[in-house]
Scaffold this motif. Structure first.
Motif, PDB file in Angstrom:
ATOM      1  N   ARG A 354       0.837  -1.208   0.000  1.00 36.01           N
ATOM      2  CA  ARG A 354       0.000   0.000   0.000  1.00 36.01           C
ATOM      3  C   ARG A 354       0.870   1.255   0.000  1.00 36.01           C
ATOM      4  O   ARG A 354       0.577   2.230  -0.699  1.00 36.01           O
ATOM      5  N   ALA A 355       1.951   1.248   0.767  1.00 31.25           N
ATOM      6  CA  ALA A 355       2.844   2.399   0.814  1.00 31.25           C
ATOM      7  C   ALA A 355       3.471   2.667  -0.555  1.00 31.25           C
ATOM      8  O   ALA A 355       3.577   3.817  -0.996  1.00 31.25           O
ATOM      9  N   ILE A 356       3.884   1.589  -1.240  1.00 29.99           N
ATOM     10  CA  ILE A 356       4.485   1.743  -2.564  1.00 29.99           C
ATOM     11  C   ILE A 356       3.469   2.305  -3.555  1.00 29.99           C
ATOM     12  O   ILE A 356       3.772   3.223  -4.340  1.00 29.99           O
ATOM     13  N   ALA A 357       2.255   1.775  -3.541  1.00 29.05           N
ATOM     14  CA  ALA A 357       1.219   2.242  -4.474  1.00 29.05           C
ATOM     15  C   ALA A 357       0.898   3.714  -4.243  1.00 29.05           C
ATOM     16  O   ALA A 357       0.784   4.502  -5.191  1.00 29.05           O
ATOM     17  N   LEU A 358       0.746   4.110  -2.984  1.00 28.19           N
ATOM     18  CA  LEU A 358       0.424   5.498  -2.689  1.00 28.19           C
ATOM     19  C   LEU A 358       1.606   6.415  -2.992  1.00 28.19           C
ATOM     20  O   LEU A 358       1.418   7.561  -3.435  1.00 28.19           O
ATOM     21  N   ALA A 359       2.839   5.935  -2.779  1.00 28.35           N
ATOM     22  CA  ALA A 359       4.020   6.726  -3.137  1.00 28.35           C
ATOM     23  C   ALA A 359       4.096   6.921  -4.647  1.00 28.35           C
ATOM     24  O   ALA A 359       4.484   7.992  -5.135  1.00 28.35           O
ATOM     25  N   ASN A 360       3.729   5.891  -5.391  1.00 33.52           N
ATOM     26  CA  ASN A 360       3.664   6.000  -6.852  1.00 33.52           C
ATOM     27  C   ASN A 360       2.657   7.069  -7.258  1.00 33.52           C
ATOM     28  O   ASN A 360       2.937   7.941  -8.092  1.00 33.52           O
ATOM     29  N   ALA A 361       1.475   7.006  -6.657  1.00 27.14           N
ATOM     30  CA  ALA A 361       0.436   7.984  -6.971  1.00 27.14           C
ATOM     31  C   ALA A 361       0.883   9.396  -6.594  1.00 27.14           C
ATOM     32  O   ALA A 361       0.619  10.361  -7.323  1.00 27.14           O
ATOM     33  N   ALA A 362       1.574   9.534  -5.461  1.00 28.22           N
ATOM     34  CA  ALA A 362       2.053  10.846  -5.031  1.00 28.22           C
ATOM     35  C   ALA A 362       3.072  11.400  -6.018  1.00 28.22           C
ATOM     36  O   ALA A 362       3.092  12.616  -6.291  1.00 28.22           O
ATOM     37  N   ALA A 363       3.930  10.531  -6.574  1.00 25.47           N
ATOM     38  CA  ALA A 363       4.898  10.978  -7.578  1.00 25.47           C
ATOM     39  C   ALA A 363       4.193  11.455  -8.842  1.00 25.47           C
ATOM     40  O   ALA A 363       4.593  12.451  -9.457  1.00 25.47           O
ATOM     41  N   ILE A 364       3.118  10.755  -9.240  1.00 24.88           N
ATOM     42  CA  ILE A 364       2.314  11.187 -10.389  1.00 24.88           C
ATOM     43  C   ILE A 364       1.730  12.568 -10.117  1.00 24.88           C
ATOM     44  O   ILE A 364       1.747  13.451 -10.978  1.00 24.88           O
TER      45      ILE A 364
END
Length: 451
Positions: A354-364
């Motif tokens: 979940r942390a990786i997915a949300l970090a990905n979204a935050a980078a977008i």
């Protein structure tokens, strides 16, 4: 199946791990205040818990089916879809100029997880539409945007992606679908596409297909492929669904899981379509949708992990078997070290994914808000990681959930096996995890480690 949205965990990760305050500090996403984020997560969680989760088992037991050429969806799916659409969740991150809310992808990603945990088969529909919205925002003409984006964003219409053909799976460049100019700005699209998630339904006014096909002068391979928007019904002068286009659902696949999601074989026989992007530039346009979907599919793996974990934990807290090895324990199998080990590992893997997915979204979001190429590169790097790790976590955790149930996990009555059956395809579609590995190493890590 019961499900409780982990709203507090999303809030913690957003505030303390992935940097939502930094995203909200930009001019573009200034409206994403803590109060707004809390309200959206809470309401979406309620929708998932109370409206969508009760549909999950029915979708598995009563699959979508083809009846006289019409796709009939699982019981309650139409009402569930309408609740998602009316809540504004399809267009959360879409352009406000076309009816979207313009909110951060971090928030959309969290909401998509909750909806998918509740009912993954249904969540596939709005996920495909979200990807199509992004592709059209970036590559379509102004006329196409004006016609299609408001209706896709509202959920009146929905979208699909059509890449795969019987002889062209991961090797997209081998496709044979063709398109020829009609002389009026439209194209006649012909060919067969397979594995089309939500290729049709009985609850939206129109279904809009993004179809990869080759123009007569298209060179072999991916460099000769163009992208076309081909609606089920051709819009009339008022933008309403008009006459039926020359396309049809040939059949629906009988699948291992995701029974509530109709996976169609689509046939196009000179269907009217509109070019999206430049001629022979179809892969660039489609990759916008695919990258959106790869983040989404990583989250699909994660959301099934969360749902499987919750059910396994509930079972472990109720099931009594053997003498408790813990003095003053619960008297259930939760007292046993191996069960605790499995549940702890499940929880830890979910937190990381979940942390990786949300970090990905935050980078977008940061790339979108700042235009900084470094954030673009960070998002690109994290996309195959999110997709592969999220889906492998989903499979692993769903498998462990069955083990926690013991023999009852192998019995369909409990529903524990459905999570594994439903999640298994996530490591395959939107680019197998082996392809994600090649993408990571051969493309995303070729910058000397900067991203």
């Amino acid at each position: 199946m019961p499900y409780t949205a982990p709203v507090s965990e999303f809030t913690f990760l957003m505030e303390h791990v992935v940097g939502l305050p930094r995203v909200a500090g930009t001019e573009r996403f200034a409206e994403a205040t803590p109060d707004m984020v809390s309200a959206i997560l809470t309401e979406a969680g309620r929708l998932a818990d109370e409206v969508l989760a009760p549909l999950n088992r029915g979708g598995d037991l009563h699959p979508a089916h083809l009846e006289n050429g019409v796709v009939r969806t699982s019981p309650g799916f139409a009402d569930g879809y309408r609740a998602i659409a009316e809540g504004g969740y399809i267009g959360m991150s879409a352009d406000p100029d076309y009816g979207g809310l313009g909110l951060p992808m971090v928030l959309t990603t969290a909401v998509n997880e909750m909806i998918g945990s509740a009912c993954l088969s249904l969540q596939l529909n709005p996920l495909m539409t979200q990807g199509q919205i992004e592709a059209l925002e970036h590559h379509a003409s102004d006329d196409l945007k004006a016609l299609y984006l408001p209706r896709l964003t509202s959920g009146e219409w929905c979208g699909t992606m059509n890449l795969t053909e019987p002889q062209a799976g991961s090797d997209v460049g081998a496709l044979r679908a063709k398109a020829e100019e009609n002389g009026d700005g439209t194209y006649a699209v012909s060919g067969q596409k397979i594995y089309i998630s939500w290729g049709d339904n009985d609850f939206t006014e129109n279904v809009c297909h993004l179809v990869l096909a080759r123009l007569p002068d298209g060179v072999p391979g991916t460099k000769g492929i163009s992208l076309f928007l081909v609606p089920k019904y051709i819009p009339d002068a008022d933008g309403k669904p008009g006459k039926a286009n020359d396309l049809k659902v040939v059949s629906l696949e009988h699948k291992m899981g995701l029974h509530g999601s109709p996976t169609a074989v689509m046939q196009y026989d000179g269907a009217t379509g509109w070019l999206v992007g430049k001629p022979h530039g179809g892969m660039a346009a489609m990759f916008t949708m695919m990258n959106n979907a790869r983040l989404g599919v990583g989250v699909q793996g994660l959301c099934q992990a969360e749902a499987a974990y919750q059910q396994a934990l509930d079972y472990a807290l109720e099931r009594k078997q053997g003498r408790s090895p813990v003095e003053g324990g619960t008297g259930t199998i939760l007292d046993h070290a191996d069960v605790r080990r499995m549940l702890s590992e499940m929880k830890a893997e979910i937190f990381a994914a979940r942390a990786i997915a949300l970090a990905n979204a935050a980078a977008i979001d940061m790339a979108s808000a700042t235009g900084d190429a470094a954030w673009d590169a960070r998002a690109a790097l994290l996309t195959p990681v999110t997709k592969a790790y999220g889906t492998e976590t989903g499979i692993k955790v769903a498998q462990m959930g069955i083990q926690v149930h013991g023999g009852m996990g192998f019995i369909e009555e409990t529903g524990a096996a459905q999570y594994l059956r439903d999640v298994r395809v996530t490591a395959i579609y939107e680019g197998t995890n082996g392809i994600q590995a090649m993408d990571l190493v051969a493309r995303k890590m070729m910058d000397g480690g900067a991203a």
